[in-house]
Every structure is written in structure tokens, then in C-alpha cells.
Write a protein that holds these residues in place. Structure first.
Motif, PDB file in Angstrom:
ATOM      1  N   LYS A 116       0.817  -1.221   0.000  1.00 20.42           N
ATOM      2  CA  LYS A 116       0.000   0.000   0.000  1.00 20.42           C
ATOM      3  C   LYS A 116       0.846   1.264   0.000  1.00 20.42           C
ATOM      4  O   LYS A 116       0.440   2.296  -0.554  1.00 20.42           O
ATOM      5  CB  LYS A 116      -0.968   0.003   1.179  1.00 20.42           C
ATOM      6  N   GLY A 117       2.035   1.188   0.575  1.00 16.88           N
ATOM      7  CA  GLY A 117       2.901   2.357   0.549  1.00 16.88           C
ATOM      8  C   GLY A 117       3.419   2.696  -0.825  1.00 16.88           C
ATOM      9  O   GLY A 117       3.744   3.856  -1.117  1.00 16.88           O
ATOM     10  N   THR A 118       3.469   1.692  -1.712  1.00 12.43           N
ATOM     11  CA  THR A 118       3.943   1.917  -3.083  1.00 12.43           C
ATOM     12  C   THR A 118       3.080   2.949  -3.800  1.00 12.43           C
ATOM     13  O   THR A 118       3.577   3.729  -4.618  1.00 12.43           O
ATOM     14  CB  THR A 118       3.918   0.596  -3.875  1.00 12.43           C
ATOM     15  N   ALA A 155     -11.618  15.567  -7.741  1.00  9.66           N
ATOM     16  CA  ALA A 155     -10.455  16.024  -6.975  1.00  9.66           C
ATOM     17  C   ALA A 155      -9.724  14.841  -6.350  1.00  9.66           C
ATOM     18  O   ALA A 155      -8.484  14.771  -6.363  1.00  9.66           O
ATOM     19  CB  ALA A 155     -10.901  17.010  -5.895  1.00  9.66           C
ATOM     20  N   GLY A 156     -10.488  13.886  -5.810  1.00  7.41           N
ATOM     21  CA  GLY A 156      -9.867  12.708  -5.216  1.00  7.41           C
ATOM     22  C   GLY A 156      -9.161  11.844  -6.240  1.00  7.41           C
ATOM     23  O   GLY A 156      -8.071  11.312  -5.978  1.00  7.41           O
ATOM     24  N   ILE A 157      -9.755  11.678  -7.417  1.00  2.21           N
ATOM     25  CA  ILE A 157      -9.131  10.873  -8.469  1.00  2.21           C
ATOM     26  C   ILE A 157      -7.790  11.486  -8.872  1.00  2.21           C
ATOM     27  O   ILE A 157      -6.773  10.787  -8.992  1.00  2.21           O
ATOM     28  CB  ILE A 157     -10.061  10.747  -9.688  1.00  2.21           C
ATOM     29  N   ILE A 158      -7.779  12.798  -9.098  1.00  2.13           N
ATOM     30  CA  ILE A 158      -6.526  13.468  -9.489  1.00  2.13           C
ATOM     31  C   ILE A 158      -5.472  13.276  -8.396  1.00  2.13           C
ATOM     32  O   ILE A 158      -4.310  12.953  -8.683  1.00  2.13           O
ATOM     33  CB  ILE A 158      -6.777  14.957  -9.770  1.00  2.13           C
ATOM     34  N   ALA A 159      -5.873  13.463  -7.139  1.00  2.00           N
ATOM     35  CA  ALA A 159      -4.926  13.273  -6.031  1.00  2.00           C
ATOM     36  C   ALA A 159      -4.434  11.827  -5.982  1.00  2.00           C
ATOM     37  O   ALA A 159      -3.262  11.569  -5.654  1.00  2.00           O
ATOM     38  CB  ALA A 159      -5.578  13.660  -4.715  1.00  2.00           C
ATOM     39  N   GLY A 160      -5.308  10.877  -6.295  1.00  2.00           N
ATOM     40  CA  GLY A 160      -4.898   9.476  -6.314  1.00  2.00           C
ATOM     41  C   GLY A 160      -3.784   9.226  -7.307  1.00  2.00           C
ATOM     42  O   GLY A 160      -2.842   8.456  -7.032  1.00  2.00           O
ATOM     43  N   TYR A 161      -3.853   9.875  -8.466  1.00  2.00           N
ATOM     44  CA  TYR A 161      -2.785   9.703  -9.456  1.00  2.00           C
ATOM     45  C   TYR A 161      -1.533  10.485  -9.075  1.00  2.00           C
ATOM     46  O   TYR A 161      -0.409  10.040  -9.344  1.00  2.00           O
ATOM     47  CB  TYR A 161      -3.297  10.067 -10.848  1.00  2.00           C
ATOM     48  N   LEU A 162      -1.699  11.641  -8.451  1.00  2.00           N
ATOM     49  CA  LEU A 162      -0.528  12.343  -7.914  1.00  2.00           C
ATOM     50  C   LEU A 162       0.201  11.452  -6.905  1.00  2.00           C
ATOM     51  O   LEU A 162       1.437  11.377  -6.896  1.00  2.00           O
ATOM     52  CB  LEU A 162      -0.951  13.651  -7.243  1.00  2.00           C
ATOM     53  N   ALA A 163      -0.558  10.795  -6.046  1.00  2.00           N
ATOM     54  CA  ALA A 163       0.047   9.949  -5.016  1.00  2.00           C
ATOM     55  C   ALA A 163       0.830   8.787  -5.615  1.00  2.00           C
ATOM     56  O   ALA A 163       1.794   8.298  -5.012  1.00  2.00           O
ATOM     57  CB  ALA A 163      -1.032   9.421  -4.080  1.00  2.00           C
ATOM     58  N   VAL A 183      -5.521   6.682   2.447  1.00  2.00           N
ATOM     59  CA  VAL A 183      -6.176   7.993   2.476  1.00  2.00           C
ATOM     60  C   VAL A 183      -6.422   8.366   3.930  1.00  2.00           C
ATOM     61  O   VAL A 183      -6.965   7.566   4.703  1.00  2.00           O
ATOM     62  CB  VAL A 183      -7.517   7.994   1.705  1.00  2.00           C
ATOM     63  N   THR A 184      -6.019   9.580   4.293  1.00  2.00           N
ATOM     64  CA  THR A 184      -6.276  10.130   5.625  1.00  2.00           C
ATOM     65  C   THR A 184      -7.114  11.395   5.467  1.00  2.00           C
ATOM     66  O   THR A 184      -6.839  12.220   4.594  1.00  2.00           O
ATOM     67  CB  THR A 184      -4.959  10.463   6.343  1.00  2.00           C
ATOM     68  N   ILE A 185      -8.133  11.530   6.313  1.00  2.27           N
ATOM     69  CA  ILE A 185      -9.055  12.665   6.226  1.00  2.27           C
ATOM     70  C   ILE A 185      -8.955  13.497   7.496  1.00  2.27           C
ATOM     71  O   ILE A 185      -9.153  12.983   8.604  1.00  2.27           O
ATOM     72  CB  ILE A 185     -10.506  12.188   6.035  1.00  2.27           C
ATOM     73  N   ALA A 186      -8.620  14.764   7.330  1.00  4.61           N
ATOM     74  CA  ALA A 186      -8.652  15.723   8.435  1.00  4.61           C
ATOM     75  C   ALA A 186      -9.954  16.504   8.327  1.00  4.61           C
ATOM     76  O   ALA A 186     -10.167  17.254   7.365  1.00  4.61           O
ATOM     77  CB  ALA A 186      -7.458  16.677   8.368  1.00  4.61           C
ATOM     78  N   ALA A 187     -10.844  16.314   9.293  1.00  6.57           N
ATOM     79  CA  ALA A 187     -12.178  16.921   9.245  1.00  6.57           C
ATOM     80  C   ALA A 187     -12.587  17.334  10.649  1.00  6.57           C
ATOM     81  O   ALA A 187     -12.065  16.811  11.647  1.00  6.57           O
ATOM     82  CB  ALA A 187     -13.179  15.923   8.674  1.00  6.57           C
ATOM     83  N   GLY A 213     -12.828   8.664  -4.419  1.00  2.65           N
ATOM     84  CA  GLY A 213     -12.169   8.905  -5.700  1.00  2.65           C
ATOM     85  C   GLY A 213     -10.697   8.546  -5.657  1.00  2.65           C
ATOM     86  O   GLY A 213     -10.166   7.915  -6.574  1.00  2.65           O
ATOM     87  N   ALA A 214     -10.014   8.942  -4.573  1.00  2.00           N
ATOM     88  CA  ALA A 214      -8.591   8.648  -4.456  1.00  2.00           C
ATOM     89  C   ALA A 214      -8.334   7.149  -4.358  1.00  2.00           C
ATOM     90  O   ALA A 214      -7.435   6.606  -5.028  1.00  2.00           O
ATOM     91  CB  ALA A 214      -8.023   9.360  -3.224  1.00  2.00           C
ATOM     92  N   TYR A 215      -9.119   6.452  -3.539  1.00  2.00           N
ATOM     93  CA  TYR A 215      -8.934   5.016  -3.410  1.00  2.00           C
ATOM     94  C   TYR A 215      -9.225   4.285  -4.724  1.00  2.00           C
ATOM     95  O   TYR A 215      -8.482   3.393  -5.141  1.00  2.00           O
ATOM     96  CB  TYR A 215      -9.834   4.458  -2.303  1.00  2.00           C
ATOM     97  N   ARG A 216     -10.303   4.649  -5.381  1.00  2.00           N
ATOM     98  CA  ARG A 216     -10.673   3.956  -6.618  1.00  2.00           C
ATOM     99  C   ARG A 216      -9.693   4.249  -7.752  1.00  2.00           C
ATOM    100  O   ARG A 216      -9.575   3.470  -8.704  1.00  2.00           O
ATOM    101  CB  ARG A 216     -12.086   4.345  -7.039  1.00  2.00           C
ATOM    102  N   ALA A 217      -8.975   5.389  -7.652  1.00  2.00           N
ATOM    103  CA  ALA A 217      -7.929   5.680  -8.636  1.00  2.00           C
ATOM    104  C   ALA A 217      -6.662   4.889  -8.352  1.00  2.00           C
ATOM    105  O   ALA A 217      -5.757   4.844  -9.194  1.00  2.00           O
ATOM    106  CB  ALA A 217      -7.619   7.171  -8.647  1.00  2.00           C
ATOM    107  N   GLY A 218      -6.571   4.290  -7.163  1.00  2.00           N
ATOM    108  CA  GLY A 218      -5.435   3.435  -6.878  1.00  2.00           C
ATOM    109  C   GLY A 218      -4.534   3.875  -5.755  1.00  2.00           C
ATOM    110  O   GLY A 218      -3.481   3.253  -5.527  1.00  2.00           O
ATOM    111  N   ALA A 219      -4.863   4.950  -5.031  1.00  2.00           N
ATOM    112  CA  ALA A 219      -4.037   5.376  -3.900  1.00  2.00           C
ATOM    113  C   ALA A 219      -3.991   4.274  -2.847  1.00  2.00           C
ATOM    114  O   ALA A 219      -4.976   3.553  -2.626  1.00  2.00           O
ATOM    115  CB  ALA A 219      -4.594   6.657  -3.289  1.00  2.00           C
ATOM    116  N   GLY A 220      -2.837   4.154  -2.169  1.00  2.00           N
ATOM    117  CA  GLY A 220      -2.686   3.095  -1.180  1.00  2.00           C
ATOM    118  C   GLY A 220      -3.327   3.402   0.149  1.00  2.00           C
ATOM    119  O   GLY A 220      -3.878   2.507   0.804  1.00  2.00           O
TER     120      GLY A 220
END
Length: 520
Positions: free
Chosen positions: A248-250, A461-469, A282-286, A273-280
Motif C-alpha cells: 500500500k505504501g507503493t 479532486a480525489g481521483i486526481i490526487a490518487g494519481y498524484l500519489a 487515504v487520511t481525512i482531516a475533518a 475517488g482517491a482510493y478507486r484511482a489506486g491510492a494506497g
């Protein structure tokens, strides 16, 4: 695939002429291609009647060349000239073959000859006006009368097929604006490269199937064009690798900062969105107590509960609490579900410089964009790896202009914002525009009403961040996210029609769409 403005296309044609190709040869190639595509559309030419509506300029010249070839191949061809033609030699080639040529000046005031020919035609070629046309069209121009007659024929019980030459008459090749007189063709045969207006609202609705024809433009000249249409072929080459030895760190960790009492679900949608794009990870600050109520909706995420303001949003002091988190994150999303108030302004102002510690970059969305628009030092606070994702209203605030001005020239607005803020800008909407500070830009080929639903932008936004990650460069991550977000809607339309897709389903359907696109 590259896209060009009308001015750029003229420059490319000039480059071809400078390289030794004559203007007459370019016209021959174009007209031959129109004739070939018309033949394929009809299936056979024997016993078929083709009407060529030819304007006075080069577009009309292309139509006359097509008329000559179609006649030579066995079709019955008639040419109609609403305003004559400036190259008598082209007309003489047709007269030498006894091809009927009707000038509007010799037709009766009601256009009876044109209407009769339209009624008899199996196919019409619209070679009236090309990329140099200016809108609105003059209703008193004989070309307008020809278009009105053509529209009537296309509404008839047995309408003729219609092929447009380069662009349909009535379409602005740059802005995509459409004149009320424009008649949508079955096919547009365009030369060299597709024109920008074909992939802008509302132009994309009226071009039909677009066939791009090589007419001899030098390849090095084509490569210099700074605008591209995102394609599935490019996508397959740009998706991050998914090695079988990964953990998952990869695939990186995305930090999402947002949420408020009023907009509770936005951070969850971004995380999906981030998880489905493939990010290992996700942490949410809310703001508390959102994690207690939302954690069950996305159990895969970890949470950083923060003290809430009386209004239920994040206070400016959250920036201090998160200062050490940026080094643990690979990419970030700032803004989903925030409310626009003084606390959000303070938080956004303080957070943005800290994203420099986030190696993949940060997506800035929603009310973080609205807060950013109020900062005089906005460009200085943004990291070059930032990705701004405004809709037209947010873009108008960022550029301190109006929504109609943004929509009038979406490509220009995105490029201006990218240059002003020094980072990638994603202008959402039909045929979303992605621009980078150096002037390169890309357009989405899609325009889907299914994406006009609450939370859709949070997922993007989450999908784009997922690919950045996962290591994608910001311009690449933005293009991947935009294309796939809209491709989900295109696929869902086969099942749902044009309404009923909700934001959480966009994220859920994403992996299957990626699988299908990469398998083809």
C-alpha cells in the motif's frame, strides 16, 4: 491528438506551402478526401445524386474538387453556388464534364431550383464556409437562404445524408459557438487536425462523426501545436504502473482536508475517488464530530479529527495541527466540504505554503478556491505542483471576471489562470480544459449531463490526487482524472441514459472503466 485554432491551421498550411506543397495541391487532397468519405457514407455511387453547396472561398473550392471526383466515379452531381466562386478554372473543370452548375442569382426568389435539387439528393456536401467564417451569419446572405433550404430537406421524410467540409457552416472553429442557421451533418471531414470548436460546447453537438484527413502538413509543424485532445490511447500510455510486488505504501498516501457541518459527505467522496484511482492510503482531516458519523461510510480511511468552529467547520489553527502531516502524505486535496467564512480563509491561507512538503502535489478545490480568489498573494502561496479545479463560477472569481466571459473563451481562461497562478488549472464543465503555466493545454473529448450532479467535483479532486500519489506529474494526473471521470459517465449512459448517476457511483464504477479502456 492535437487540436488547432483557425489561426494555427492557417500557419500550418503556410508551413506546408513553404515546404513545397502548393495551395492547389492542398485543395486537391482535401477535395479528394471529401469525395472518398462521401462515397463510403453512401456505400455506392451508381444511381446516386449528390448536391454540392459551394461557397465562394477555399471551402467551396474543396467542394468543387469533390464534385469532380464524385462525377468521375459515377455519381450524378449538381453544384449550387449561393455567391458564385472566385476560381473560374475550378468551375470550368466541371462544365467540361457537363456537371450542372446552378447560381443562386439565376434561381427564382424562392429558391425553387435549390429545393428541387435537395429533394432529389441522396447526399449533400456543405462546402459553403470554412474556418474563416464569422458569426452571426447574415440572414440576408444567399448562404443563409441555402442553409434554410438545407434544414428543411434534412427534416423531410427521406432526408439526404450530409457531409460538412472542414467545419459545418455556422460553427465557429475556435469557440464552438453555433449559429441558429447551422445544419448538423452526419459527418465532418476536417483537414490536417481537428479544430478546437469541434470539442467545445455547443459545437461538439453538431459536428456528427469527425473524420480527420492528412493533407500533407509537415509532421514537425503538427507537433508544435500546444493543444491536445485527451484520448484513450494516450491514457493507456500514461497510467501509473501497478507492479505485482507492490504494497500500500507503493501507491502513496492522500491527505484530504475539508468537511463542515453543512457539507459532510464531500470528504468521503474525495476519499472514494482517491482510493478507486489506486491510492494506497487515504487520511481525512475533518472537524469533529464528522469522523464519528462518517467513518462507517469509508472504513478504509484513517481520520484526523480536528476541533470545530461554532459553525461546524475547520478553524485556521488546523494548519498548525497538520504541519507535520504533510511530510507523511504523498499528495493532498484541500477544500471539499469547507464553508466559505473567515476561518476557511485563514485556514487556506496558512495551509497552502505547507503543501510544499507534500512531494506529489495538492489539489485545491471548492471553497478553498473561493478563499484563494480573495488573496492578493495567491500565486506566491501556491506550490508549482498544485492543481486548481474550478467550475466556471469559481474560475470567474479567480480571474475576477464574469461567468459569461469565462464561458466565452474557456481555453483562454484556463491558460490565463495557469499562467497567473503558476500551476495546473482544470476548468470543469462540458469538454473540461486542463492548462499548464507554459501554455500547453488539453481538452476532454466528453460532455455528459450525467456529471452535473452534487459531489461529482469532489470525486474528481480525489481521483486526481490518487494519481498524484502514485507518482504522476500534475499535468498528467489532471488529464488522467478528467478523462476517466468523464469516461465513467459515458459508460454509465449506456445503462442509465442521461440522468441518475450519483457521485459515489462515479468512484465505484471507475476501476471497471479503467479495466475496459486498458484491455481495448
Amino acid at each position: 491528438m492535437k487540436l488547432v485554432t483557425s489561426a494555427q491551421m492557417r500557419e500550418l498550411e503556410a508551413a506546408a506551402i513553404a515546404a513545397g506543397t502548393s495551395e492547389a495541391a492542398l485543395m486537391e487532397e482535401a477535395g479528394l478526401a471529401v469525395a472518398q468519405e462521401s462515397w463510403m457514407l453512401l456505400g455506392t455511387l451508381e444511381g446516386r445524386t449528390i448536391l454540392v453547396l459551394a461557397g465562394p472561398g477555399n471551402n467551396g473550392g474543396d467542394g468543387l474538387v469533390a464534385a469532380r471526383h464524385l462525377y468521375d466515379w459515377g455519381a450524378d452531381v449538381v453544384v449550387y453556388l449561393p455567391r458564385g466562386h472566385r476560381e473560374p478554372a475550378r468551375l470550368e473543370e466541371l462544365r467540361a464534364r457537363d456537371i450542372p452548375i446552378i447560381d443562386a442569382a439565376s434561381d427564382d426568389p424562392g429558391g425553387a431550383a435549390l429545393r428541387d435539387r435537395l429533394a432529389a439528393a441522396d447526399l449533400v456536401i456543405d462546402a459553403l464556409l470554412g474556418i474563416g467564417q464569422r458569426l452571426p451569419l447574415d440572414p440576408a446572405d444567399p448562404i443563409a437562404a441555402a442553409l434554410q433550404a438545407l434544414a428543411g430537406a434534412r427534416r423531410s421524410y427521406q432526408p439526404p445524408k450530409l457531409v460538412a467540409v472542414d467545419v459545418p457552416t455556422g460553427l465557429d472553429a475556435d469557440s464552438g459557438a453555433v449559429d441558429p442557421l447551422a445544419v448538423p451533418p452526419d459527418m465532418t471531414v476536417t483537414f490536417g487536425l481537428p479544430k478546437v470548436g469541434m470539442y467545445q460546447a455547443t459545437g461538439s453537438d453538431i459536428v456528427g462523426r469527425v473524420q480527420v484527413i492528412d493533407i500533407g502538413i509537415p509532421k514537425d509543424a503538427l507537433e508544435s501545436v500546444p493543444l491536445e485532445l485527451i484520448t484513450s490511447r494516450w491514457l493507456r500510455s500514461a497510467l501509473p504502473a501497478r507492479p505485482s510486488t507492490a504494497n500500500k505504501g507503493t501507491f502513496g498516501r492522500v491527505l484530504i482536508v475539508g468537511g463542515s457541518a453543512r457539507y459532510r459527505g464531500a470528504v468521503v467522496l474525495a476519499a472514494q475517488g482517491a482510493y478507486r484511482a489506486g491510492a494506497g492510503l487515504v487520511t481525512i482531516a475533518a472537524p469533529a464530530p464528522l469522523p464519528d458519523t462518517l467513518a462507517g461510510g469509508i472504513p478504509e480511511a484513517t481520520w484526523l479529527p480536528q476541533p470545530a468552529t461554532p459553525a461546524g467547520s475547520l478553524p485556521g489553527e488546523t494548519a498548525i495541527a497538520l504541519r507535520n502531516e504533510w511530510r507523511r502524505a504523498t499528495a493532498a486535496v484541500i477544500g471539499p466540504g469547507l464553508s466559505l467564512d473567515d476561518d476557511t480563509r485563514a485556514l487556506t491561507w496558512a495551509l497552502l505554503p505547507d503543501t510544499a512538503d507534500c512531494p506529489g502535489g495538492a489539489v485545491v478545490d471548492a471553497d478553498a478556491l473561493n478563499a484563494l480568489a480573495e488573496f492578493d498573494d495567491a500565486a506566491q502561496r501556491l506550490h508549482p505542483r498544485a492543481v486548481l479545479t474550478p467550475h466556471p463560477g469559481e474560475m470567474a472569481r479567480l480571474l475576477r471576471t464574469t461567468i459569461p466571459e469565462v464561458q466565452r473563451d474557456r481555453l483562454g481562461a484556463a491558460r490565463e489562470a495557469a499562467g497567473r497562478f503558476g500551476c495546473i488549472v482544470v476548468l470543469k464543465g462540458a469538454h473540461t480544459v486542463i492548462a499548464e503555466p507554459g501554455g500547453q493545454a488539453a481538452l476532454s473529448p466528453f460532455a455528459s449531463p450525467l456529471l452535473a450532479t452534487a459531489g461529482s467535483g469532489d470525486v474528481l479532486a480525489g481521483i486526481i490526487a490518487g494519481y498524484l500519489a502514485q507518482g504522476a506529474e500534475p499535468f498528467t494526473a489532471a488529464r488522467l482524472g478528467v478523462y476517466l471521470h468523464a469516461a465513467v459517465a459515458e459508460a454509465a449512459a449506456q445503462e442509465l441514459g442521461q440522468a441518475g448517476l450519483v457521485a459515489s457511483e462515479i468512484a465505484a464504477r471507475l476501476p471497471r472503466v479503467v479495466r475496459d479502456l486498458t484491455a481495448s
